[in-house]
Design an enzyme around this catalytic site. Structure first.
Site, PDB file in Angstrom:
ATOM      1  N   ARG A 291      21.640   7.981  34.955  1.00 37.77           N
ATOM      2  CA  ARG A 291      21.169   6.980  35.901  1.00 37.77           C
ATOM      3  C   ARG A 291      22.318   5.995  36.110  1.00 37.77           C
ATOM      4  O   ARG A 291      23.110   5.756  35.186  1.00 37.77           O
ATOM      5  CB  ARG A 291      19.933   6.253  35.377  1.00 37.77           C
ATOM      6  CG  ARG A 291      20.183   5.319  34.232  1.00 37.77           C
ATOM      7  CD  ARG A 291      18.928   4.639  33.699  1.00 37.77           C
ATOM      8  NE  ARG A 291      18.021   5.608  33.080  1.00 37.77           N
ATOM      9  CZ  ARG A 291      16.993   5.250  32.315  1.00 37.77           C
ATOM     10  NH1 ARG A 291      16.742   3.954  32.100  1.00 37.77           N
ATOM     11  NH2 ARG A 291      16.210   6.157  31.773  1.00 37.77           N
TER      12      ARG A 291
ATOM     13  N   VAL B 183      19.987   6.109  27.050  1.00 41.76           N
ATOM     14  CA  VAL B 183      20.215   7.183  26.068  1.00 41.76           C
ATOM     15  C   VAL B 183      18.892   7.586  25.432  1.00 41.76           C
ATOM     16  O   VAL B 183      18.598   8.778  25.269  1.00 41.76           O
ATOM     17  CB  VAL B 183      21.216   6.734  24.982  1.00 41.76           C
ATOM     18  CG1 VAL B 183      21.284   7.771  23.856  1.00 41.76           C
ATOM     19  CG2 VAL B 183      22.596   6.526  25.581  1.00 41.76           C
ATOM     20  N   ASP B 184      18.073   6.597  25.063  1.00 41.77           N
ATOM     21  CA  ASP B 184      16.773   6.882  24.456  1.00 41.77           C
ATOM     22  C   ASP B 184      15.883   7.694  25.393  1.00 41.77           C
ATOM     23  O   ASP B 184      15.000   8.430  24.934  1.00 41.77           O
ATOM     24  CB  ASP B 184      16.060   5.569  24.095  1.00 41.77           C
ATOM     25  CG  ASP B 184      16.775   4.829  22.976  1.00 41.77           C
ATOM     26  OD1 ASP B 184      17.527   5.481  22.230  1.00 41.77           O
ATOM     27  OD2 ASP B 184      16.584   3.599  22.859  1.00 41.77           O
ATOM     28  N   GLU B 185      16.137   7.567  26.703  1.00 42.23           N
ATOM     29  CA  GLU B 185      15.330   8.291  27.684  1.00 42.23           C
ATOM     30  C   GLU B 185      16.079   9.496  28.253  1.00 42.23           C
ATOM     31  O   GLU B 185      15.792   9.967  29.353  1.00 42.23           O
ATOM     32  CB  GLU B 185      14.923   7.316  28.792  1.00 42.23           C
ATOM     33  CG  GLU B 185      14.016   6.189  28.272  1.00 42.23           C
ATOM     34  CD  GLU B 185      13.719   5.126  29.322  1.00 42.23           C
ATOM     35  OE1 GLU B 185      14.293   5.205  30.440  1.00 42.23           O
ATOM     36  OE2 GLU B 185      12.918   4.217  29.033  1.00 42.23           O
ATOM     37  N   SER B 186      17.070   9.978  27.473  1.00 47.20           N
ATOM     38  CA  SER B 186      17.823  11.213  27.759  1.00 47.20           C
ATOM     39  C   SER B 186      18.791  11.115  28.929  1.00 47.20           C
ATOM     40  O   SER B 186      19.269  12.138  29.418  1.00 47.20           O
ATOM     41  CB  SER B 186      16.856  12.389  27.997  1.00 47.20           C
ATOM     42  OG  SER B 186      16.075  12.619  26.846  1.00 47.20           O
TER      43      SER B 186
END
Length: 441
Positions: A329, A374-377
């Site tokens: 993103r 990062v936590d959401e890929s």
């Protein structure tokens, strides 16, 4: 009338009343205090060790008396003295003034040196020390440059020296392994090999192979994934001009020709040599029927996977699902806004401490958003910001850059790039001579 002592003493097994009434069964006689003192192990203190030659403190020299003591007691299982028989004999014979640690370190150095020498016998050295493998065109180019010298068998370095003398072109990194430079060199730490000819703005994806002598102009292979070893693009950077990289070819032969055309300053005395060398390249390729990857095709294919340009303009490549938009993103700020934040470092009125604090305050929300990504890929987001901060050149941002780069590369399964990035930021230099051989002198 006093009773006689039983000859069996405390060990007597009889318990009948008649026997007990007739004989005494005394306990074992008390050992006198002075005898106990003799039997107690001597205390480990300096005076005792010096005066009587008893066991010294750890990490001090051993006497011959100690050697005998250790030989008698050192076989006990689970003690530090329980060395192998070979090591024990080696340590105990003629080592006046030495200690176990010195012996062990010597053993370790010998083992590492032996491993290093074995590694130098194959191209596995490159993967082991630089954490990457070289593509086929790299080895073909090595064969080619050896055709440019009359008798390459005299020295592995003759071809390398020829290019440096004739065209001010240094062949570095993995070429120095092929030329035998590493074989007799002093061993370095792992980070020394990863920093070897790594210029100030070189990201982990870039590996230097050509350097214009005495300048920051350098060429190298670009890998988006550490395991890539086929059809690699060649990029160029001039450290003096900043962090931007330019792709110049799809193989090392064309990169060499590009160098001769754009970076080598020819004179009337060298013009004929340049022409002859260019012809030699074409002849070698034709005679060996080599079909090399071309820049346009490789760049078109790669551009399909680029999710962001980043400050180095070479682009960030990560797996990205266009349907689900998973993998990347955009940053929460534009490149222009990010550069404006970083420009606070140049504010003379703030001073170094206040400038750093001001920049970090503005960057923190951007970094937090990247970590959430990062936590959401969306791993590419943190990678982009981390690389941008690295490319800004401000060492004050190394810690923040590392906090973004490490989780991004980790989730992307690119651990080799983590090692390269950490080694580089640990000792990042703007010098032009970045050879580890000069560092280790």
């Amino acid at each position: 009338m006093p009773k006689e002592d039983c000859k069996y003493g405390e060990k007597c097994y009889q318990r009948n009343e008649a026997h007990l009434a007739k004989y005494n069964h005394p306990d074992k006689p008390d050992v006198r205090q002075e005898d106990k003192a003799v039997k107690l192990a001597p205390k480990r203190n300096a005076s005792c060790a010096e005066e009587k030659g008893s066991e010294p403190k750890p990490n001090t020299s051993n006497s011959s008396a100690d050697s005998q003591n250790m030989e008698s007691h050192g076989e006990a299982k689970g003690t530090y003295e329980s060395e192998t028989a070979v090591l024990h004999r080696e340590a105990m014979s003629n080592i006046s003034g030495k200690n176990y640690m010195e012996i062990m370190e010597k053993r370790i150095r010998f083992s590492v040196q032996h491993e290093y020498d074995t590694l130098c016998e194959s191209n596995e050295f490159i993967r082991h020390k630089f954490l990457v493998e070289m593509p086929p065109d790299f080895y073909e180019f090595w064969k080619f440059i050896n055709t440019l010298v009359p008798d390459p068998s005299k020295s592995n370095r003759s071809a390398v020296e020829h290019l440096e003398t004739a065209f001010q072109l240094q062949l570095v990194g993995p070429f120095e392994f092929l030329s035998g430079t590493f074989h007799q060199a002093k061993m370095g730490e792992p980070g020394d090999y990863l920093r070897h000819w790594r210029f100030y703005y070189d990201p982990p994806e870039f590996q230097t192979v050509f350097v214009r002598r005495g300048t920051g102009v350098h060429y190298g292979y670009w890998r988006d994934v550490p395991q890539d070893k086929e059809n690699l693009l060649i990029a160029r950077n001039d450290m003096a001009s900043g962090c931007e990289f330019q792709f110049v070819s799809g193989n090392i032969f064309d990169a060499f020709l590009y160098y001769l055309e754009h970076d080598f300053v020819s004179t009337p005395f060298t013009a004929s040599k340049v022409i002859a060398t260019k012809k030699a390249v074409q002849k070698y390729l034709a005679e060996n029927s080599l079909e090399l990857a071309q820049l346009d095709r490789l760049q078109r294919e790669r551009n399909k996977s680029v999710v962001a340009k980043a400050f180095h303009r070479a682009g960030i490549v990560v797996p990205f699902d266009r349907k689900t938009q998973l993998g990347y993103r955009p940053l929460s700020v534009s490149d222009a806004e990010l550069k404006k934040m970083l420009a606070l470092f140049e504010r003379k009125d703030l001073g170094d401490g206040l400038a750093k604090q001001a920049v970090l305050e503005k960057l923190q929300p951007v970094a937090n958003a990247a970590i959430i990504a990062v936590d959401e890929s969306d791993f590419g987001t943190a990678l982009e910001l981390g690389i941008d901060l690295f490319c800004s050149g401000h060492k004050e941002l190394h810690m923040l850059a590392s906090s973004l780069i490490v989780p991004a590369y980790s989730m992307l399964k690119r651990p080799q790039f983590i090692a390269i990035a950490k080694a580089h930021m640990e000792s990042r230099s703007r010098d032009l001579n970045l050879s580890m051989f000069d560092v280790l002198k």
